[in-house]
Scaffold this motif. Sequence first.
Motif, PDB file in Angstrom:
ATOM      1  N   LYS A 180      74.974 -23.795  12.432  1.00 27.37           N
ATOM      2  CA  LYS A 180      75.044 -25.192  11.992  1.00 27.37           C
ATOM      3  C   LYS A 180      76.357 -25.429  11.284  1.00 27.37           C
ATOM      4  O   LYS A 180      76.788 -24.609  10.478  1.00 27.37           O
ATOM      5  CB  LYS A 180      73.915 -25.496  11.016  1.00 27.37           C
ATOM      6  N   GLN A 181      76.988 -26.549  11.579  1.00 25.51           N
ATOM      7  CA  GLN A 181      78.236 -26.894  10.887  1.00 25.51           C
ATOM      8  C   GLN A 181      78.195 -28.348  10.465  1.00 25.51           C
ATOM      9  O   GLN A 181      77.703 -29.207  11.223  1.00 25.51           O
ATOM     10  CB  GLN A 181      79.418 -26.686  11.832  1.00 25.51           C
ATOM     11  N   GLU A 182      78.699 -28.619   9.279  1.00 26.40           N
ATOM     12  CA  GLU A 182      78.731 -29.995   8.781  1.00 26.40           C
ATOM     13  C   GLU A 182      80.166 -30.471   8.686  1.00 26.40           C
ATOM     14  O   GLU A 182      81.040 -29.748   8.202  1.00 26.40           O
ATOM     15  CB  GLU A 182      78.066 -30.065   7.410  1.00 26.40           C
ATOM     16  N   PHE A 183      80.388 -31.671   9.129  1.00 22.21           N
ATOM     17  CA  PHE A 183      81.715 -32.293   9.033  1.00 22.21           C
ATOM     18  C   PHE A 183      81.534 -33.603   8.276  1.00 22.21           C
ATOM     19  O   PHE A 183      80.712 -34.431   8.669  1.00 22.21           O
ATOM     20  CB  PHE A 183      82.293 -32.549  10.434  1.00 22.21           C
ATOM     21  N   ARG A 184      82.271 -33.783   7.209  1.00 21.66           N
ATOM     22  CA  ARG A 184      82.088 -34.967   6.370  1.00 21.66           C
ATOM     23  C   ARG A 184      83.177 -36.007   6.613  1.00 21.66           C
ATOM     24  O   ARG A 184      84.300 -35.674   6.975  1.00 21.66           O
ATOM     25  CB  ARG A 184      82.099 -34.566   4.894  1.00 21.66           C
ATOM     26  N   GLU A 185      82.773 -37.258   6.392  1.00 24.20           N
ATOM     27  CA  GLU A 185      83.716 -38.384   6.386  1.00 24.20           C
ATOM     28  C   GLU A 185      84.593 -38.433   7.639  1.00 24.20           C
ATOM     29  O   GLU A 185      85.813 -38.323   7.547  1.00 24.20           O
ATOM     30  CB  GLU A 185      84.618 -38.309   5.138  1.00 24.20           C
ATOM     31  N   LEU A 186      83.978 -38.558   8.762  1.00 23.95           N
ATOM     32  CA  LEU A 186      84.772 -38.688   9.995  1.00 23.95           C
ATOM     33  C   LEU A 186      85.054 -40.171  10.236  1.00 23.95           C
ATOM     34  O   LEU A 186      84.133 -40.985  10.351  1.00 23.95           O
ATOM     35  CB  LEU A 186      84.020 -38.102  11.190  1.00 23.95           C
ATOM     36  N   ALA A 187      86.331 -40.506  10.296  1.00 27.03           N
ATOM     37  CA  ALA A 187      86.721 -41.910  10.467  1.00 27.03           C
ATOM     38  C   ALA A 187      86.262 -42.431  11.814  1.00 27.03           C
ATOM     39  O   ALA A 187      86.286 -41.707  12.816  1.00 27.03           O
ATOM     40  CB  ALA A 187      88.234 -42.028  10.357  1.00 27.03           C
ATOM     41  N   GLY A 188      85.852 -43.682  11.825  1.00 28.45           N
ATOM     42  CA  GLY A 188      85.392 -44.312  13.068  1.00 28.45           C
ATOM     43  C   GLY A 188      86.546 -44.726  13.957  1.00 28.45           C
ATOM     44  O   GLY A 188      87.727 -44.577  13.604  1.00 28.45           O
ATOM     45  N   ASP A 189      86.179 -45.241  15.123  1.00 28.77           N
ATOM     46  CA  ASP A 189      87.133 -45.695  16.136  1.00 28.77           C
ATOM     47  C   ASP A 189      88.136 -44.593  16.481  1.00 28.77           C
ATOM     48  O   ASP A 189      89.332 -44.843  16.711  1.00 28.77           O
ATOM     49  CB  ASP A 189      87.868 -46.962  15.656  1.00 28.77           C
ATOM     50  N   THR A 190      87.643 -43.385  16.484  1.00 30.53           N
ATOM     51  CA  THR A 190      88.490 -42.204  16.689  1.00 30.53           C
ATOM     52  C   THR A 190      87.734 -41.162  17.515  1.00 30.53           C
ATOM     53  O   THR A 190      86.513 -41.034  17.379  1.00 30.53           O
ATOM     54  CB  THR A 190      88.836 -41.562  15.319  1.00 30.53           C
ATOM     55  N   GLY A 191      88.488 -40.446  18.321  1.00 30.62           N
ATOM     56  CA  GLY A 191      87.911 -39.304  19.015  1.00 30.62           C
ATOM     57  C   GLY A 191      88.179 -38.043  18.210  1.00 30.62           C
ATOM     58  O   GLY A 191      89.290 -37.851  17.707  1.00 30.62           O
ATOM     59  N   TRP A 192      87.162 -37.215  18.054  1.00 29.33           N
ATOM     60  CA  TRP A 192      87.303 -35.976  17.282  1.00 29.33           C
ATOM     61  C   TRP A 192      86.887 -34.790  18.151  1.00 29.33           C
ATOM     62  O   TRP A 192      85.887 -34.869  18.857  1.00 29.33           O
ATOM     63  CB  TRP A 192      86.398 -36.004  16.042  1.00 29.33           C
ATOM     64  N   ARG A 193      87.689 -33.728  18.041  1.00 26.14           N
ATOM     65  CA  ARG A 193      87.275 -32.478  18.684  1.00 26.14           C
ATOM     66  C   ARG A 193      86.698 -31.572  17.610  1.00 26.14           C
ATOM     67  O   ARG A 193      87.380 -31.269  16.619  1.00 26.14           O
ATOM     68  CB  ARG A 193      88.456 -31.799  19.385  1.00 26.14           C
ATOM     69  N   LEU A 194      85.448 -31.173  17.797  1.00 30.05           N
ATOM     70  CA  LEU A 194      84.786 -30.291  16.846  1.00 30.05           C
ATOM     71  C   LEU A 194      84.614 -28.938  17.525  1.00 30.05           C
ATOM     72  O   LEU A 194      83.925 -28.842  18.550  1.00 30.05           O
ATOM     73  CB  LEU A 194      83.414 -30.856  16.441  1.00 30.05           C
ATOM     74  N   SER A 195      85.258 -27.926  16.971  1.00 26.91           N
ATOM     75  CA  SER A 195      85.204 -26.607  17.590  1.00 26.91           C
ATOM     76  C   SER A 195      84.307 -25.701  16.773  1.00 26.91           C
ATOM     77  O   SER A 195      84.416 -25.664  15.530  1.00 26.91           O
ATOM     78  CB  SER A 195      86.605 -25.996  17.690  1.00 26.91           C
ATOM     79  N   GLU A 196      83.458 -24.970  17.453  1.00 25.71           N
ATOM     80  CA  GLU A 196      82.516 -24.093  16.771  1.00 25.71           C
ATOM     81  C   GLU A 196      83.288 -23.042  15.956  1.00 25.71           C
ATOM     82  O   GLU A 196      84.200 -22.391  16.469  1.00 25.71           O
ATOM     83  CB  GLU A 196      81.593 -23.397  17.786  1.00 25.71           C
ATOM     84  N   GLY A 197      82.917 -22.918  14.695  1.00 25.72           N
ATOM     85  CA  GLY A 197      83.571 -21.921  13.846  1.00 25.72           C
ATOM     86  C   GLY A 197      84.748 -22.467  13.083  1.00 25.72           C
ATOM     87  O   GLY A 197      85.197 -21.864  12.108  1.00 25.72           O
ATOM     88  N   SER A 198      85.267 -23.610  13.507  1.00 28.09           N
ATOM     89  CA  SER A 198      86.399 -24.196  12.788  1.00 28.09           C
ATOM     90  C   SER A 198      85.878 -25.333  11.917  1.00 28.09           C
ATOM     91  O   SER A 198      85.184 -26.220  12.398  1.00 28.09           O
ATOM     92  CB  SER A 198      87.432 -24.724  13.794  1.00 28.09           C
ATOM     93  N   ASP A 199      86.260 -25.299  10.638  1.00 28.04           N
ATOM     94  CA  ASP A 199      85.771 -26.325   9.720  1.00 28.04           C
ATOM     95  C   ASP A 199      86.573 -27.615   9.805  1.00 28.04           C
ATOM     96  O   ASP A 199      86.201 -28.612   9.210  1.00 28.04           O
ATOM     97  CB  ASP A 199      85.828 -25.807   8.269  1.00 28.04           C
ATOM     98  N   THR A 200      87.676 -27.555  10.522  1.00 27.08           N
ATOM     99  CA  THR A 200      88.561 -28.717  10.554  1.00 27.08           C
ATOM    100  C   THR A 200      88.397 -29.501  11.855  1.00 27.08           C
ATOM    101  O   THR A 200      88.728 -28.990  12.932  1.00 27.08           O
ATOM    102  CB  THR A 200      90.040 -28.253  10.451  1.00 27.08           C
ATOM    103  N   PRO A 201      87.903 -30.701  11.725  1.00 25.23           N
ATOM    104  CA  PRO A 201      87.825 -31.523  12.938  1.00 25.23           C
ATOM    105  C   PRO A 201      89.221 -31.941  13.388  1.00 25.23           C
ATOM    106  O   PRO A 201      90.087 -32.201  12.551  1.00 25.23           O
ATOM    107  CB  PRO A 201      86.999 -32.732  12.502  1.00 25.23           C
ATOM    108  N   GLU A 202      89.408 -31.992  14.661  1.00 28.20           N
ATOM    109  CA  GLU A 202      90.741 -32.319  15.191  1.00 28.20           C
ATOM    110  C   GLU A 202      90.703 -33.717  15.797  1.00 28.20           C
ATOM    111  O   GLU A 202      89.863 -34.009  16.651  1.00 28.20           O
ATOM    112  CB  GLU A 202      91.082 -31.288  16.280  1.00 28.20           C
ATOM    113  N   LYS A 203      91.617 -34.550  15.306  1.00 27.97           N
ATOM    114  CA  LYS A 203      91.687 -35.926  15.811  1.00 27.97           C
ATOM    115  C   LYS A 203      92.292 -35.882  17.213  1.00 27.97           C
ATOM    116  O   LYS A 203      93.375 -35.303  17.384  1.00 27.97           O
ATOM    117  CB  LYS A 203      92.579 -36.731  14.882  1.00 27.97           C
ATOM    118  N   VAL A 204      91.629 -36.433  18.186  1.00 30.12           N
ATOM    119  CA  VAL A 204      92.208 -36.337  19.534  1.00 30.12           C
ATOM    120  C   VAL A 204      92.690 -37.674  20.098  1.00 30.12           C
ATOM    121  O   VAL A 204      93.638 -37.694  20.864  1.00 30.12           O
ATOM    122  CB  VAL A 204      91.245 -35.673  20.550  1.00 30.12           C
ATOM    123  N   ARG A 205      92.073 -38.759  19.780  1.00 30.81           N
ATOM    124  CA  ARG A 205      92.555 -40.031  20.314  1.00 30.81           C
ATOM    125  C   ARG A 205      91.679 -41.139  19.835  1.00 30.81           C
ATOM    126  O   ARG A 205      90.486 -40.942  19.754  1.00 30.81           O
ATOM    127  CB  ARG A 205      92.543 -40.037  21.835  1.00 30.81           C
TER     128      ARG A 205
END
Lengths: 326, 580
Positions: free
Chosen positions: B555-580
Amino acid sequence: MGGGVVAYVVSRGDKRADALLACKTGRFNEVEKVLNELIARHPDDLEVRECLARGYASADRPADAEPHLTKLLEAKPQDYMYLRLRMEQYGKLNQREEEYADARRLLELDPDDKMRRKVIRLAFEVGRVDEAEKLCRAALRDEPKDRGLKLMMADIRQAQGDDKGAAEILDQLIRDDPKNYGALLSRGILYHENDRSDLAVPLLRRVFDEDPTRRRTSGTELAKALGKLGQQAEADRVLSEVRRLQDVEVFGVAVKTQPTNLDLNVRLAESLLRDGHTADGLRMLEMVLAQDPAHRGAHLALAAHYDKQGQTALAAEHRRQAGKSP
Amino acid sequence: MSRPWPWCAIALVAFLLALTACTKKSDTLTGPATDPPRPVPGKPWFEDVSARAGINFVHFDPITETQYIFENMGSGVAFIDYDADGWMDLFFVQDGPVRPDPGKPAPTHKLFRNNRDGTFTDVTAQVGLDVRGFGMGCAVGDFDNDGFDDLVVTYLNGVSLFHNEPDGKGGRRFVDVTARSKIVDPHWATSCGWGDIDGDGLLDLYVCNYVELDINNYPPCISPETNTPYNCPPTVFRNTAHKLFRNKGDGTFEDVTEAAGIAAPRPGPGLAVGLADLDGDGKIDIYVANDLQSAFIFHNQGNGKFKDLSVFSGASMMPTGRFMAGMGVAIGDIDGSGRPSILVSNFQDEPTMVFRNRGKMDFREWSHPSGLGPATLKTLGFGIALFDADLDGNLDVALANGHVIVNDAARRAPYRQQAQLLLGDGTGRFTEVTDSAGPFFREKVLGRGLAVGDFDNDGRPDLVYGLNGAPARLLRNATETANHWLRLDLIGDGKKSNRNAIGARVDIEVGGRTLTRFVTGGGSYLSASDRRILVGLAKAGKADQVTVTWPSGRKQEFRELAGDTGWRLSEGSDTPEKVR
């Protein structure tokens, strides 16, 4: 030229009168073509159109009857008989929204109790649940003891997510008449859906055992409830009867599309044998072999069946006969 | 000698013509059925951009006088990002003539690369997908966890696996690795889907088989009502078990149909499959819609073994104990319960079935109360998809419809039918908005395949329809809304979780609500949707928290993800990556 016109008028008149007479005396199929020719020439001839509408309706050709009734209703929008006949055609065509609209208009024209019940049922079926509830409540005010309306109200409550309200109605219906199979079935399903399969089983079993018209539905629900209680062997036994009913229905349709395809009967027989309906399955295979004594599929099905029964000699004989088949 | 018309007569005629014109105009404006639909702010609106986007795929119409059962079963469509550039490309399965003429090359499948500007380029030949055959369905999945999606195509006589490889020139190509993979299914295969059945981090493949037929010994069927030839029902033919192939991780697959318990139930004519963890036990289950046979609900028992719960799940047939003519499957949380419910499209005069998930593999039939049942009695449904058309956070339903009997005049069931769109309210109830959703939804078509995806990355889920014997239609979601959105691209670790994260669960906390979404395998009819999770946030500009439960169980939690945005969430990485 004037004589020609007169002759035509006379001839048309005779033809029309003869066709109408034939139509009204139950010989619609003999004059269908003539009536269609007449209406093509004179689209406003309501008497001919009515004959066509009634003729097609009687001949169970709703798709042909409906356009004539729609034309008739354009001329006479308040005609109760045309409207009723069209509603029936929509019903046969499974055009429920249209059937419901006509039923609603009929109820406005003549607030008849039978029609009110139909409108309630149709409103429910087409998803106008709140409207169905309103009408049903009004009907129950007039006839508070009516069982059919109460059962309908229970269905409405359930569709609205009010399981408790539905249960109260159903319990009352069962207290009033312990053989109200519709209520027993609905209450059984409700018990099962509310995690009281223990209470569902006796009700569903009664319907399954005593009401042949609800056997498939009650059997399906009974098997589910038994399964939930862990009574798997009994659930499987009930389910085998449900499967027999399902197979008969499904293969029945297939056989109608291919009346000469004996393989379909063999498959139905195999299915019956697999589900433990041995007598029915064997009878069906005998029927196939009566029509085609060398039917390879039927012999193989019998061979497999007798193998399972340990009747190896019989199995070998059918295998031998299957081998001889072309 | 003709007399000139008097002026007054001419004036009268002109007046009558003008009156007629006015009346016609007035009729057009007032009748709701004839009103040209216009977008209404806040309401879903789809515009057909096929021509503008360069999508010119035309599905071959193989219709013959015999009316073979497979002639109008359509072919699938797929959103696939084959070059992993973050933009959805489009793949269309093609069928062909019943008896191909060697002198006339049949049409091929088509792959269109997304140009990232709303248009596409046909790259079929360039990537090696100019393949012929009587194609049916497709599935998209990265079976070797190399980061590039591979492709399965099913046919009237089998299955092909195409591996996505570098083309040596900086691009990609698909190589047919069917023989090498040891995937063998010499039957009429229809829908298929990927999912990791045994938790080894590798995608396994489920393939539905329909009926067994021999076109050289085809039994023509006669309509009992009209006594004329018509499409045979599937019950006329014998069935065979469906197939389950376990991925061995070395490029080959093992047929585990028998060992896994897939062959245990009576074989059924399978048309659709959905793979999802239906009871939240961390193992992927398999739901299969059969045509006039009990649906399969394969409950994963662990170690790659399944048990068909069938009628005991409550989701295998209609409430009267009658079989569904199951055509398409959609799986998702329709009622805010956090559990995946199951929708199954059905035959004319039968309701699309809604099986509401009560947990522990127990489903309650909910077709009528949902509103979906009554709304779909008038149609014969094939493709079906759950998605959030208006970004309000509630899942909506799109359907592809069309009959299978060419002329069913006796029952007045139209061959070509309108697609449908219904808006969900988040409590398991739906309202039809078909007539106001755009011009395409008023057209009568022979709908079959259907997939959802965000091809222009604007956050609004778009639709692609595969029509039988007709051009495919790409519908851009042009809903005028101020609602916000989030697009999540989940990447599994490729070890314990498959890279595609099929089987993952995502809980999105937004504005006091928790929206639950699932990454599923299979779905719809013959088709594959965009795997990325497209979430409507309604008025909220961000997601407060996103919790991902990966197929591995992590299980992984990601906080405060901005809307109107694409995010890449990779298993094991705590940092969401903004993609578009």
